[in-house]
Design a protein around this motif. Structure first.
Motif, PDB file in Angstrom:
ATOM      1  N   ASP A 182      63.935  87.365  27.529  1.00 16.01           N
ATOM      2  CA  ASP A 182      63.402  87.471  26.159  1.00 16.01           C
ATOM      3  C   ASP A 182      64.299  86.773  25.139  1.00 16.01           C
ATOM      4  N   GLU A 183      65.601  86.936  25.321  1.00 15.15           N
ATOM      5  CA  GLU A 183      66.541  86.437  24.322  1.00 15.15           C
ATOM      6  C   GLU A 183      66.560  84.903  24.244  1.00 15.15           C
ATOM      7  N   ASP A 184      65.933  84.233  25.202  1.00 19.45           N
ATOM      8  CA  ASP A 184      65.900  82.763  25.180  1.00 19.45           C
ATOM      9  C   ASP A 184      64.699  82.213  24.406  1.00 19.45           C
ATOM     10  N   ALA A 185      63.923  83.116  23.798  1.00 18.28           N
ATOM     11  CA  ALA A 185      62.689  82.679  23.123  1.00 18.28           C
ATOM     12  C   ALA A 185      62.973  81.610  22.061  1.00 18.28           C
ATOM     13  N   GLY A 186      64.054  81.768  21.318  1.00 25.64           N
ATOM     14  CA  GLY A 186      64.406  80.806  20.269  1.00 25.64           C
ATOM     15  C   GLY A 186      64.749  79.449  20.843  1.00 25.64           C
ATOM     16  N   LYS A 187      65.605  79.486  21.884  1.00 29.57           N
ATOM     17  CA  LYS A 187      66.020  78.223  22.518  1.00 29.57           C
ATOM     18  C   LYS A 187      64.816  77.521  23.144  1.00 29.57           C
ATOM     19  N   ALA A 188      63.918  78.314  23.711  1.00 28.02           N
ATOM     20  CA  ALA A 188      62.763  77.748  24.419  1.00 28.02           C
ATOM     21  C   ALA A 188      61.881  76.927  23.485  1.00 28.02           C
TER      22      ALA A 188
END
Lengths: 333, 162
Positions: free
Chosen positions: B129-135
């Motif tokens: 979930d925490e990679d949503a921004g990077k994605a």
């Protein structure tokens, strides 16, 4: 073909790959397997598994039969809920289902040859219900029906009965012929590569085991299956070589490059190396963003997981020491 | 006005350019959104809480269609199609047609590939979930070239108009 994959693969596999990306996060981690190995009792193991996808399946399991039933249900759900409901092209589903159809065919024909009931030997993971094998042949998939006819012709004795010892090899030959066709129908290079590897592993496994039991060349020849990257006449000619040289020759072959020749000569070690070769393909498949690779990889990982759990839980119930269990499931962990 | 190029008048060339831009951008977006939406649906089917995180990814390839639509609209506005006073020589019409080509092709291709990139990014979000921004960053990089094509098209249309 490669250019159109960017358009067609997401349409064919997008939904399934999306599901796989989430389901992969629910696979048992290495730490969970370590905790299971460190658990002292079966109840402790069950408590560890309570928080995983297997919790519900093993809730009522207290005996080896209960474990088998629970894990069979987990595998059946993988096929029924995931494979059948992921909008996947049929050949991809058939690649997994067909081998269970052929397992059932083996069980059915062996039971007939030995004049015993087949019901308990049949599994429910195939593309048709297990009961179909006892009914009219029209209920069986065409591929299985044709294979049965050929197997019967190949293993029938003079008195019209079937030779139980020849059934397995004959069905295996038919199975790999069918899997090769399915891999070709899928149009997936990955599936074709995986099939070749599985056929090579099957052949070298038959080779190594026959070698260990000094089986004569004429007999080992019928145990080889078609479709591998090592031509069957070549395998036969290698079989005639002295053991050390034969292992070296096999070890120099593409699929087995880098595998220790000593491991190829030892049936137990070969099984571990073979599992490692397949695991390597599965690991690579996870790195592909879109296509059949992540789906096939996930299903194979779940199958391996169920196999490992079966070994661990049934082994623990039977009092097998943790070290032995660790050795048995080493490839998964 | 009798002047024509390849049998088409200036207005017809301008129409064709506007149509190409709308079609190219639309096809790119439709394919791109289909790609990522299939995957996003699979992710949400297994974990409904991921809906909010994959939605921006699914919407991203939609911009190419908007750029195609804007281009077509600008052609109509700049050259007086709405007021019924559109008048273009065949050469001017052909220049309008050329002006529409950057958006037509770049939006078609970038829409498809942005969808493909978004599929990979959605896989990241599914795992963590925490990679949503990077994605979001990676598919956004593809967007750059669709934006450039729109800028070039607008500048070219302005030159023709000017």
């Amino acid at each position: 073909m490669t250019r159109t994959r960017v358009i067609y693969d997401p349409i064919r596999y997008g939904f399934a790959v999306g599901r796989v990306r989430v389901l992969e996060t629910r696979l048992l981690s290495r730490a969970t397997f370590e905790r299971l190995l460190d658990a002292h009792t079966f109840d402790q193991m069950r408590r560890i598994l309570a928080d995983t996808v297997y919790g519900g399946y093993l809730e009522m399991a207290h005996t080896a039969e209960g474990v088998e039933r629970g894990l069979d249900a987990a595998l059946a759900d993988l096929y029924d809920d995931f494979l059948e409901h992921a909008n996947l092209p049929r050949p991809l589903i058939d690649y997994f289902r067909t081998r269970h159809d052929f397992e059932n065919l083996t069980a059915y024909l062996k039971a007939e040859a030995l004049d015993t009931p087949a019901e308990e030997l049949l599994n429910r993971f195939g593309s048709v219900p297990a009961e179909a094998f006892a009914g009219p042949r029209e209920r069986l998939p065409e591929r299985v029906r044709d294979a049965e006819r050929r197997v019967r012709a190949a293993v029938e004795k003079a008195d019209g009965s079937l030779d139980p010892d020849a059934v397995e090899d004959a069905v295996d030959t038919e199975l790999f012929t069918a899997l090769g066709e399915i891999a070709r129908e899928s149009g997936s290079d990955f599936l074709a590569r995986l099939f070749r590897l599985e056929a090579d592993i099957g052949n070298v496994r038959a080779f190594v085991r026959a070698r260990a039991r000094m089986v004569p060349v004429a007999e080992v020849e019928r145990r080889f299956v078609p479709g591998g990257s090592i031509a069957l006449p070549r395998l036969v000619s290698i079989y005639r070589l002295p053991p050390a040289e034969a292992a070296l020759r096999l070890g120099s072959h593409g699929a087995f490059a880098g595998v220790d020749a000593a491991a190829i000569a030892d049936p137990a070690r070969f099984d571990v190396e073979a599992a490692r070769l397949v695991a390597r393909v599965v690991r690579t498949s996870r790195m592909t963003a879109m296509g059949p690779e992540p789906v096939v990889g996930y299903v194979m990982e779940r199958q391996a997981e169920v196999r490992a759990l079966r070994t661990l839980l049934v082994g623990s119930l039977a009092g097998v020491p943790a070290d032995r269990l660790r050795e048995r499931i080493r490839c998964v962990v | 006005m009798n002047d024509v190029i390849l049998g088409m008048s200036g207005l017809e060339w301008a129409y064709l350019g506007a149509a190409f831009a709308a079609i190219g951008g639309g096809i790119g977006s439709a394919i791109g959104i289909t790609s990522i939406s299939n995957t996003a649906t699979g992710i949400v089917a297994e974990d409904a809480e991921k809906f909010g995180k994959v939605l921006p990814l699914a919407a991203m390839p939609g911009t190419q269609g908007i750029y195609g639509f804007i281009t077509a609209l600008l052609v109509f506005i700049f050259f007086g199609f709405f007021g019924g006073e559109a008048e273009l020589t065949a050469a001017e019409g052909l220049r309008v047609f050329y002006s529409c080509l950057p958006v037509t092709f770049l939006c078609l291709v970038s829409g498809i590939y942005q969808g493909a990139t978004a599929v990979g990014a959605a896989g990241m979000v599914a795992r963590r979930d925490e990679d949503a921004g990077k994605a979001l960053i990676f598919p956004a990089l593809v967007e750059t070239y669709a934006v450039f094509s729109l800028i070039v098209t607008i500048l070219m249309l302005l030159f023709v108009q000017g």
